[in-house]
Design a protein around this motif. Structure first.
Motif, PDB file in Angstrom:
ATOM      1  N   ARG A 177       0.954  -1.123   0.038  1.00  0.00           N
ATOM      2  CA  ARG A 177      -0.002  -0.037  -0.041  1.00  0.00           C
ATOM      3  C   ARG A 177       0.892   1.293   0.170  1.00  0.00           C
ATOM      4  N   LEU A 178       0.813   1.934  -1.192  1.00  0.00           N
ATOM      5  CA  LEU A 178       1.547   3.239  -1.384  1.00  0.00           C
ATOM      6  C   LEU A 178       0.892   4.364  -0.735  1.00  0.00           C
ATOM      7  N   SER A 179       1.258   5.652  -0.108  1.00  0.00           N
ATOM      8  CA  SER A 179       0.797   6.792   0.508  1.00  0.00           C
ATOM      9  C   SER A 179       1.372   7.725  -0.161  1.00  0.00           C
ATOM     10  N   CYS A 180       0.468   8.744  -0.403  1.00  0.00           N
ATOM     11  CA  CYS A 180       1.073  10.053  -0.828  1.00  0.00           C
ATOM     12  C   CYS A 180       0.506  11.266  -0.041  1.00  0.00           C
ATOM     13  N   ALA A 181       1.196  11.891   0.901  1.00  0.00           N
ATOM     14  CA  ALA A 181       0.782  12.826   1.693  1.00  0.00           C
ATOM     15  C   ALA A 181       1.468  14.242   1.027  1.00  0.00           C
ATOM     16  N   ALA A 182      -0.020  15.103   0.944  1.00  0.00           N
ATOM     17  CA  ALA A 182       0.428  16.313   0.530  1.00  0.00           C
ATOM     18  C   ALA A 182       0.511  17.499   1.563  1.00  0.00           C
ATOM     19  N   SER A 183       1.233  18.467   1.688  1.00  0.00           N
ATOM     20  CA  SER A 183       1.307  19.338   2.611  1.00  0.00           C
ATOM     21  C   SER A 183       1.403  20.788   1.957  1.00  0.00           C
ATOM     22  N   GLY A 184       1.039  21.788   2.732  1.00  0.00           N
ATOM     23  CA  GLY A 184       1.315  23.160   2.417  1.00  0.00           C
ATOM     24  C   GLY A 184       0.141  24.034   2.894  1.00  0.00           C
ATOM     25  N   SER A 185      -0.259  25.094   2.301  1.00  0.00           N
ATOM     26  CA  SER A 185      -1.023  25.769   2.534  1.00  0.00           C
ATOM     27  C   SER A 185      -2.166  26.230   1.733  1.00  0.00           C
ATOM     28  N   ARG A 186      -3.326  26.383   1.955  1.00  0.00           N
ATOM     29  CA  ARG A 186      -4.549  26.728   1.289  1.00  0.00           C
ATOM     30  C   ARG A 186      -4.595  26.157  -0.084  1.00  0.00           C
ATOM     31  N   PHE A 187      -4.764  24.998   0.038  1.00  0.00           N
ATOM     32  CA  PHE A 187      -4.831  24.190  -1.412  1.00  0.00           C
ATOM     33  C   PHE A 187      -5.806  23.050  -1.381  1.00  0.00           C
ATOM     34  N   VAL A 216      -0.206  15.275  -8.074  1.00  0.00           N
ATOM     35  CA  VAL A 216      -1.480  15.850  -7.956  1.00  0.00           C
ATOM     36  C   VAL A 216      -1.462  17.187  -8.857  1.00  0.00           C
ATOM     37  N   VAL A 217      -2.842  17.407  -9.055  1.00  0.00           N
ATOM     38  CA  VAL A 217      -3.165  18.791  -9.706  1.00  0.00           C
ATOM     39  C   VAL A 217      -3.987  19.525  -8.682  1.00  0.00           C
ATOM     40  N   THR A 218      -3.668  20.840  -8.278  1.00  0.00           N
ATOM     41  CA  THR A 218      -4.382  21.563  -7.289  1.00  0.00           C
ATOM     42  C   THR A 218      -5.749  22.310  -7.699  1.00  0.00           C
ATOM     43  N   ASP A 219      -6.329  22.698  -7.073  1.00  0.00           N
ATOM     44  CA  ASP A 219      -7.587  23.816  -7.368  1.00  0.00           C
ATOM     45  C   ASP A 219      -6.835  24.821  -8.166  1.00  0.00           C
ATOM     46  N   ARG A 220      -5.547  25.237  -8.133  1.00  0.00           N
ATOM     47  CA  ARG A 220      -5.121  26.373  -8.804  1.00  0.00           C
ATOM     48  C   ARG A 220      -4.228  25.848  -9.992  1.00  0.00           C
ATOM     49  N   TYR A 221      -4.719  24.651 -10.370  1.00  0.00           N
ATOM     50  CA  TYR A 221      -4.045  23.826 -11.600  1.00  0.00           C
ATOM     51  C   TYR A 221      -2.671  23.624 -11.427  1.00  0.00           C
ATOM     52  N   LEU A 222      -1.959  23.882 -10.140  1.00  0.00           N
ATOM     53  CA  LEU A 222      -0.834  23.449  -9.866  1.00  0.00           C
ATOM     54  C   LEU A 222      -0.295  22.120 -10.030  1.00  0.00           C
ATOM     55  N   GLU A 223       0.748  21.691 -10.684  1.00  0.00           N
ATOM     56  CA  GLU A 223       0.922  20.219 -10.881  1.00  0.00           C
ATOM     57  C   GLU A 223       2.201  19.956 -10.078  1.00  0.00           C
ATOM     58  N   VAL A 224       2.054  18.863  -9.114  1.00  0.00           N
ATOM     59  CA  VAL A 224       3.260  18.794  -8.256  1.00  0.00           C
ATOM     60  C   VAL A 224       3.573  17.284  -8.099  1.00  0.00           C
ATOM     61  N   TRP A 225       4.953  16.898  -8.285  1.00  0.00           N
ATOM     62  CA  TRP A 225       5.266  15.243  -8.377  1.00  0.00           C
ATOM     63  C   TRP A 225       5.888  15.234  -6.823  1.00  0.00           C
TER      64      TRP A 225
END
Length: 116
Positions: free
Chosen positions: A19-29, A97-106
């Protein structure tokens, strides 16, 4: 800025599970879509699965019925449950992931090795 940290990779025998996990962190996304990709040695990176914010899912044909993608929005975390693993599933697995602001993060990737 959004950052991703993947975990859960490792060495497993054919037929086993991880089971792989992907944890996202940051502010207001907010995560629109979460995707998993993989890259086998000597091969190009390939798409594996996607889950939308509406929880719609889509899978690469070769993993259908064996892999399950899911997400926990409260934790900003996504998962890839991999069952009945095969040696050809070996590779580095990446979360994107693609965020609400269409930011693409790997993410940085996590290695999965399936022995025969």
């Amino acid at each position: 800025q959004v950052q991703l940290v993947e975990s859960g990779g490792g060495l497993v025998q054919a037929g086993g599970s991880l089971r792989l996990s992907c944890a996202a962190s940051g502010s207001r996304f907010f995560i629109r879509t979460m995707n998993w990709y993989r890259q086998a040695p000597g091969n190009e990176r390939e798409w594996v699965a996607t889950i939308t914010n509406g929880l719609s899912t889509n899978y690469k044909d070769s993993v259908k019925g064996r892999f399950t993608i899911s997400r926990d929005n409260a934790k900003n975390t996504g998962y890839l449950q991999m069952n009945s693993l095969k040696p050809e599933d070996t590779g580095v697995y990446y979360c994107r992931v693609v965020t609400d602001r269409y930011l693409e993060v790997w993410g940085q990737g996590t290695l999965v090795t399936v022995s025969s």
